[in-house]
Scaffold this motif. Sequence first.
Motif: not given
Length: 317
Positions: A47-53, A73-80, A304-310
């Motif tokens: 997990k990373v908190p990248t999308l927590r906000d 799963l990608a969204q939840k692993r990034m804390g969205a 999907r984590m990468a594209i959500l992050y970008l």
Amino acid sequence: MSEKPETSYDFNQKHLLGLADYSREDILHVLEQAKYFREILDRPVPKVPTLRDKTIVNLFYENSTRTRLSFELAQKRMGADVVNFSTSSSSTKKGESLKDTIRNISSMKIDMVVVRHESPGVPHFLTRCVDAAILNAGDGAHEHPTQALLDMFTMQTIYPDLKGKKVAIIGDIAHSRVVRSNIIGLTKLGAKVVLCGPKTFMPVFVEDLGVEVSHNLDETLAWCDIAMALRIQLERQDEGTELFPSLREYHERFGIKLSHLDEYPDFTIMHPGPVNRGVEMESEVADSDRAVILDQVTNGVAVRMAILYLLSGGNRV
Ligand code: NCD
């Protein structure tokens, strides 16, 4: 490695509607970022908190198992914060239009929308209705960009540089959004693509796609480094207009068999899923060590984590 990958590349995309809008550099950049997220998935706490906000809505108007779970799963692993919408349990059944649905959802302050719809162009349409970043999770037979990105990522784990690599895509070409996105992406990265299947499964202007066509499975398998099989999209074919005599005959001519693995020892097998065992390939082929079908699924979460992050503004100064 630092928490957010450092990079000097200026990624300027606001949406992911299709790979047609992405340059070769954009694509390589997403794939590069995905390596970092793939490593995170192997950690004890992935997990990373990248999308927590961030708040993300997944709008699925068409059936999906892998893509929907993978995005969520990608969204939840990034804390969205994640909300899911599917047609079976929504007011679409009460006659609400797509535009009204999205406007209502948007007034709840959504940052990103992931959408799958049976009509090509719906993701583009949504960019004109709301302010959020739109990610296409498959629109009709048009594009399925995250699938092609995860396919290319998986190919890169075997061949880091895809330039000159030989990719065969076998099956129902005409109705596949996966093949369209893959052709666009793979040709941008310099790979050679051959489409293989019955004549009735080829789109009308297939020569204009910058690829070769074959109707001979053996020749194609002898040539390729990667063989990607596709499901026959019965749901996108008009009833009563049969494009091939029977599934048994299709398997006979275009199904990958165990005997092919012995005869042509070099190619790797891919499939976007869902696999129809005994049609696109023999069951044992799907389970063999030449197939990377489950790796594709794992890599899909990282991509999907990468594209959500970008698209959430990561990497933009
Ligand atoms: C594909 C799709 O939905 O386009 N599946 C997927 O996303 N993994 C391919 C298919 O349905 O055959």
